[in-house]
Design a protein around this motif. Structure first.
Motif, mmCIF file in Angstrom:
data_model
loop_
_atom_site.group_PDB
_atom_site.id
_atom_site.type_symbol
_atom_site.label_atom_id
_atom_site.label_comp_id
_atom_site.label_asym_id
_atom_site.label_seq_id
_atom_site.Cartn_x
_atom_site.Cartn_y
_atom_site.Cartn_z
ATOM 1 N N GLN A 222 0.827 -0.964 -0.187
ATOM 2 C CA GLN A 222 0.059 0.015 -0.095
ATOM 3 C C GLN A 222 0.864 1.114 -0.053
ATOM 4 O OE1 GLN A 222 -3.254 -0.011 -0.537
ATOM 5 N NE2 GLN A 222 -3.419 -2.225 -0.436
ATOM 6 N N PHE B 128 -3.127 5.960 1.773
ATOM 7 C CA PHE B 128 -3.157 4.933 2.906
ATOM 8 C C PHE B 128 -4.095 5.071 4.160
ATOM 9 C CE2 PHE B 128 -1.118 2.156 6.207
ATOM 10 C CZ PHE B 128 -1.389 0.855 5.725
ATOM 11 N N LEU C 75 -7.433 5.120 3.746
ATOM 12 C CA LEU C 75 -7.849 3.642 3.700
ATOM 13 C C LEU C 75 -7.899 2.884 4.825
ATOM 14 C CD1 LEU C 75 -8.017 1.233 1.369
ATOM 15 C CD2 LEU C 75 -5.802 0.943 2.202
ATOM 16 N N LEU C 76 -6.729 3.083 5.652
ATOM 17 C CA LEU C 76 -6.813 2.505 6.889
ATOM 18 C C LEU C 76 -7.769 2.796 8.027
ATOM 19 C CD1 LEU C 76 -4.174 0.488 8.325
ATOM 20 C CD2 LEU C 76 -4.680 2.693 9.795
#
Lengths: 1097, 121
Positions: free
Chosen positions: A926, A1058, A1061-1062
């Motif tokens: 990622q 990222f 997203l996380l």
């Protein structure tokens, strides 16, 4: 008895006048008293039997109504003669029947009699008199009354009958003579005396009296032919005296030598004889006065004249009387023949005449009744038709006596009736003579004595019964054994109950009626009826049962047949009772139907009582003898046993102690005991003995403690205690010791009193030592096994038996000793999944004879699973035991669990490491794929890995138990913290995060902090980051709010990096949480709402 | 990879970053991803509702083992690929022979395994 009937012509023709010799013979031959009276009741005839019967000679012409001296009613009261049945017959002119009277003789004896007075009528039908027949019923009466005899005594013997006055004119004459003589002579007293001559000599009988009461002469005695009056008696002349006492012949005669005392006061006296024409002195006239000189010569002449007239008158009177008597005798002859006929016909007795050829010549109604033949049938036939077989020679003898003019009196024999039956009779046979006195035939009087015979037989039977009872009583009293009792009872039963057979039955122990004694019963019969009983032993006062006729009794057909085949027609069951309990019965058997009369039943019950009593007595006696015998035997046995025991005691190799007192001052021992204790025989073994008698070279211990004398087993037993399995140690002074095991028991006499004690011990020293050695090795083994959680086992391949040690049982959670000891029981506990492996291991071991080793699980009763490891080794067959596989078994559950735990940990570690690597791999991909700037991507990746590593470190520090949210946030924000401006503020309750939460939230915080430092509030000096959180314990959610202020103005990012997203996806996915990002102009705000398993700390 | 076109793969993985990578790899190879599912119960429920040709299963889902789902899928004849960090000896006996890919794995390995399983089907 019928009334007088017309005589049969044949008989009447034979009866002539009273003087007829035939008539007299017949009358005299009558064995019954007969007498006749005239119309007035004066006795005119009686036969000899009547005189014999009355015990006196009746006075013909004087006695009236009855010939007896006195009559009584059956109740003993006196019946006046003028009220007797004969008087009644004469008054009423009819036969009187049905009376029973008692005739009293002058000597006081009494005879019961039934009179049969019958009136006699002449041809014109006028009553002329009566005839009375007295039937002596004393024989019958006597029989009947023997049992109830009442002895009645005669009232007085000397009572004299009153003289009956005659109505002869003579009396009037004499009275007139006496009265006139007295009056004419001037006498004060006058009397006429008859001259009488009897055994006492010649004396005068007072006939009439004048001037004085008759009583005045009562005590005087009668004038006798004394010296004074001999002239008067001889008729020689007159005796005249002015004063009798001065008469020359006065006072010459005995006994009074003068006038008797109390004589009438006679002074003047005149005595003139009365002499008949024939010169007979008829009597004398005696005149007297109480003054002297009353009678003159003139008086004498007057009286002499009167006497002469008197003599003529008396003579005339005598002549009249004689002529009257002459006429009377003719009339009587005629009457008497009627009397006889009436007597004969009215008699109940058979009166039969026969000639000298034994041909019957007359036959009365009595004979017809007695023998059944009518007169017409038998007159002219020989008398022998009446004679039954066996009595044929009687008639010739009777005839012989008759021919010789002798009588046959009361000959008792039997005669045959017309119907063939026999009758008992009493026979009286008298010869009949003609006028010349020649015997021409016989008159037989037969009396039916059947009734009397029966009465006699009944009497005899009664006597026999009574006698049998007396005999029974006597025999029972003397009986020594039960058999004698039975014998006596059977004799008595048969005699008293008049039965031919008898038996006695008693209940046996199973309450079955059994014959114990019998007479005349067959074995078959006894077997067939044994056990039959109308009563059970519980019957209360059962009544006797009498079966009078078996054919009519209610019996089962089988029983009836059995009884009939034994010939029994009647039987009686009489219960035997002792002490109120029915014990049996006796039986009376009869060959013919039998009516049980009252006396028999009463006797039966009496015998039953006596028999019952005797059985009880004999049984009690027998029981006592048995008990005595038993006692004697017991004593002998006891003595023999004592001797035997003594011998045994001495011989046994076991030490025995014995004391015969409860204080145990002396204790003896047998040889073994003395040997054991190293003491000479007969030493006192007691520690309770006085000090100088006590054994001194040893002491007794038990349980490691020295015993006081009272604690020693013999002493305890002597006080009544049963001491069992007592173990003691005898320690000798020389340091040796012996171990003993034994029992001590109290001795008691038969009364249960304490009389000592006996103890027997076994020397277990060697055994004890061996036991101790064994125990020691076992103990060591047990310690080893227990320490290793091990148990031992042994499997005998020959017997199939499996032995487990207690330790192994414990491992299997089986109670000690409860293991069944079979291979199947062993297999039952093995976990099914491991059973095959165990069996395989055993098979292998059996094949190879090599050591056995296997680990397996067992499933315990409570479901617990335990791991076991077993080791085994073969031991070859030795003597007595087969080949065995033996070994130990260990519980290795803990080890197995530790191993499993380790394996789990390793797997977990591997899983986590690999998961972490996979995560790192993903982060790397990622980081690099979303950031075109490789250098920047490199830095971000490094920072992310470090953040991840930091959370791992925190988790490792807490041994993966969790990390606090505060710590996670502080760690991530620490690089950006400026203490001077206080740019970071964290606020919330202490909250511990589980590892997954910590890792995810740690990465989320890293991305937020990195973003804030790069683009947000932490990129400027004035910027601030505030994080606060709270926990909703009811919803179990954790809410975290991240807000930035004082940074550059914010706009929504153009691309999803990222970090976003996380935050948005990983947090939502991994923690199931909700994340909201607000890109406000004053700064970023992030709200995280995730499920939170724990509460605040 | 034409045969993979439209082929549906059921993905169970509780670690989202790993799931993300699997998803990326499968999509890149032309497969359609059903999931990923992160809990045992959620994945069992979904498996009964969705159509798919093959399943890749993480073994440990937050402490729960995925074995019930494995049994169910095997019974339905669905090929199963286990993705796990455990070694074969850590698995119960009956699952030791199943196709397995040890973590961490790379994309081509995953795709190759999936393809071979589909081919064997």
């Amino acid at each position: 008895m019928s009334s007088a009937e017309v005589l049969p012509k044949s008989l009447e023709s034979k009866i002539g006048t009273l003087d007829s010799p035939d008539f007299r013979a017949v009358l005299d031959a009558l064995p019954m008293p007969v007498y006749a009276t005239d119309r007035e009741g004066i006795i005119t005839y009686f036969n000899q039997a009547a005189a014999d019967f009355a015990g006196r000679e009746p006075s013909l012409g004087k006695d009236r109504w009855c010939i007896s001296w006195e009559l009584r009613r059956t109740d003993g009261s006196i019946l006046p003669h003028d009220q007797c049945p004969m008087a009644q017959t004469l008054k009423e002119g009819r036969a009187i029947r049905g009376y029973e009277l008692v005739v009293v003789r002058p000597n006081g004896t009494m005879i019961p009699v039934v009179p049969y007075p019958t009136p006699i009528f002449d041809k014109s039908g006028t009553l002329t008199g009566a005839i009375n027949l007295l039937v002596d019923i004393s024989e019958r009466k006597g029989s009947e009354t023997i049992l109830r005899t009442k002895t009645e005594r005669l009232e007085a013997l000397g009572r004299t009958a009153k003289a009956l006055s005659s109505d002869l004119d003579l009396e009037h004459i004499v009275q007139t003579v006496t009265d006139s003589a007295t009056k004419l002579s001037g006498a004060k007293y006058g009397a006429f005396f008859y001259r009488v001559t009897d055994e006492a000599g010649e004396h005068f009988q007072l006939y009439t009296l004048s001037g004085a009461p008759r009583a005045a002469f009562d005590r005087l005695g009668l004038p006798r032919n004394t010296a004074l009056f001999s002239a008067t008696f001889r008729g020689d002349g007159v005796v005249r005296s002015d004063d009798i006492c001065k008469h020359p012949r006065y006072g010459l005669s005995e006994p009074h030598l003068g006038m008797p005392p109390d004589h009438l006061p006679i002074v003047s006296c005149l005595a003139v004889p009365v002499v008949s024409r024939s010169g007979d002195v008829l009597g004398g006239l005696f005149l007297g006065h109480d003054e002297p000189g009353v009678f003159s010569k003139e008086s004498e002449d007057i009286v002499e004249a009167i006497a002469a007239h008197a003599a003529i008158a008396i003579d005339n009177a005598h002549l009249l009387l004689a002529s009257q008597r002459e006429a009377e005798s003719h009339r009587r002859a005629e009457q008497d023949s009627r009397y006889l006929a009436a007597i004969i016909e009215s008699s109940d007795d058979a009166i039969v005449s026969k000639d000298l050829n034994s041909i019957i010549t007359s036959w009365n109604n009595g004979a017809e009744r007695l023998f059944g033949y009518t007169a017409d049938e038998v007159i002219g036939k020989p008398i022998t038709i009446l004679i039954p077989p066996g009595h044929e020679n009687e008639e010739p003898h009777i005839l012989e006596r008759i021919r010789n003019g002798a009588r046959v009196d009361h000959y008792e024999t039997k005669r045959r009736r017309k119907d063939g039956s026999l009758v008992d009779i009493s026979l009286t046979v008298s010869p009949v003579r003609d006028a010349t006195g020649r015997v021409i035939g016989a008159s037989k009087i037969a009396r039916n004595i059947t009734e009397r015979k029966q009465a006699e037989e009944t009497m005899a039977k009664r006597l026999r019964e009574q006698a049998s009872l007396y005999q029974l009583t006597e025999k029972l009293h003397r009986a020594k054994g039960i058999e004698e009792v039975y014998d006596a009872a059977l004799d008595a039963i048969r005699a008293a109950l008049n039965c031919s057979r008898a038996s006695i039955l008693l209940f046996d122990q199973s309450d079955r009626m059994r014959f114990v004694a019998w007479r005349g019963l067959s074995d078959h019969y006894r077997r067939a009826v044994e056990g039959h009983s109308p009563w059970t032993p519980e019957a209360q006062d059962p009544d006797p049962i009498f079966v009078e006729d078996v054919t009519r009794a209610e019996l089962s057909d089988e029983l009836r047949a059995t009884i009939a085949s034994e010939g029994i027609a009647a039987l009686g069951f009489i219960p035997l009772i002792t002490e109120g309990r029915l014990v049996g019965k006796f039986m009376a058997y009869y060959d013919k139907p039998h009516v049980f009369v009252e006396t028999e039943i009463s006797l039966a019950l009496t015998i039953a009582r006596q028999l019952g009593f005797s059985i009880q007595r004999i049984r009690a006696e027998r029981a006592r003898q048995l008990a005595e015998e038993q006692l004697r035997r017991n004593e002998a046995n006891e003595r023999a046993r004592a001797a035997e025991l003594q011998a045994i005691m001495e011989a046994v190799p076991t030490p025995i102690w014995l004391t015969r007192t409860s204080d145990c001052r002396v204790i003896d021992g047998n040889k073994s005991a003395y040997d054991l204790l190293h003491l000479p025989p007969d030493s006192n073994l007691s520690f309770s003995a006085p000090p100088d008698e006590q054994p001194s070279h040893f002491r007794i211990f038990s349980g490691g403690r020295m015993l006081s004398p009272d604690e020693m087993p013999v002493q305890r037993a002597a006080r009544g205690e049963e001491v069992e399995n007592f173990e003691e140690e005898i320690r000798f002074d020389d340091g040796t010791s012996r171990h003993l095991l034994g029992n001590a028991t109290p001795l008691r006499n038969p009364l249960g009193e304490q009389t000592g004690a006996v103890a027997a011990f076994v020397d277990i020293t060697e055994r004890k030592q061996a036991e101790e050695a064994l125990l020691e090795s076992e103990r060591r083994l047990k310690m080893a096994l227990d320490a290793g959680r091990m148990g031992a086992w042994e499997w005998n391949l020959q017997t199939g038996r499996v032995i487990w040690s207690p330790g192994l049982e414990k491992l299997h959670r089986v109670k000690p000793g409860a293991f069944e000891g079979t291979f199947a029981a062993f297999k039952r506990d093995i976990h099914p999944a491991d059973l095959a492996a165990v069996e395989r291991a055993i098979e292998e071991a059996l094949e190879t004879r090599e050591d056995y080793h296997v680990a397996y699980r067992i499933r315990l009763a409570d479901g617990t699973i335990r791991w076991m490891e077993a080791f085994g080794r073969f031991s070859p067959a030795d003597s007595g035991t087969g080949e065995r596989l033996a070994g130990i078994c260990m519980d290795i559950t803990e080890r197995k669990e530790a191993e499993a735990q380790r394996d789990l940990l390793v797997a977990e570690l591997s899983h986590r490491v690999k998961n972490t690597l996979a995560t790192v791999n993903s982060i790397a991909r990622q980081s690099f794929s979303t950031n075109p700037d490789a250098h920047d991507a490199q830095r971000s990746f490094d920072a992310r890995i470090r953040a991840l590593a930091q959370t791992h470190t925190r988790l490792a520090e807490s041994r993966w138990s969790g990390v606090s949210l505060q710590t996670i946030l502080s760690d991530e924000l620490a690089p950006y913290r400026n203490e001077n401006v206080d740019n970071i503020s964290l606020d919330g309750p202490p909250t511990t995060l589980p590892p997954k939460h910590a890792l995810t939230l740690g990465m989320a915080a890293h991305e937020l902090a990195t973003n804030a430092a790069k683009h947000g509030a932490l990129s400027e000096k004035a910027g601030r980051v505030t994080v606060d959180w709270d926990v909703d314990p009811t919803e179990k959610r954790l809410r975290i709010r991240w807000s930035e202020t004082g940074g550059p103005s914010v706009s929504a990012p153009t691309r999803n990096g990222f970090g976003r997203l996380l935050l948005e996806r990983v947090l939502a996915s991994d923690l199931g949480g909700d994340v909201r990002l607000e890109f406000a102009s004053q700064g970023l705000t992030c709200t995280i709402n995730v499920p939170y398993p724990g509460g605040s700390e | 990879m034409t045969e993979a076109e439209g082929c549906r793969v059921f993905v169970v993985e509780d670690e989202f970053l790993v799931a993300l990578q699997i998803e990326d790899d499968l999509i890149a190879a032309g497969y359609v991803v059903v999931g990923p599912f992160t809990t045992l119960q959620g994945s069992i429920d979904a498996s009964r509702e969705q159509n798919f040709e093959i399943a890749t299963l993480d073994l440990n889902l937050r402490g729960e083992f995925v074995y019930p789902l494995v049994d169910e899928l095997l019974a339905r004849g669905v090929p199963v690929l286990l993705l796990t960090g455990y070694t074969a000896s850590d698995l119960p006996e009956r699952f030791r022979a199943l196709p397995r890919l040890a973590k961490p794995f790379n994309g081509p390995e995953l795709i190759r395994k999936v393809e071979s399983l589909l081919a064997a089907k």
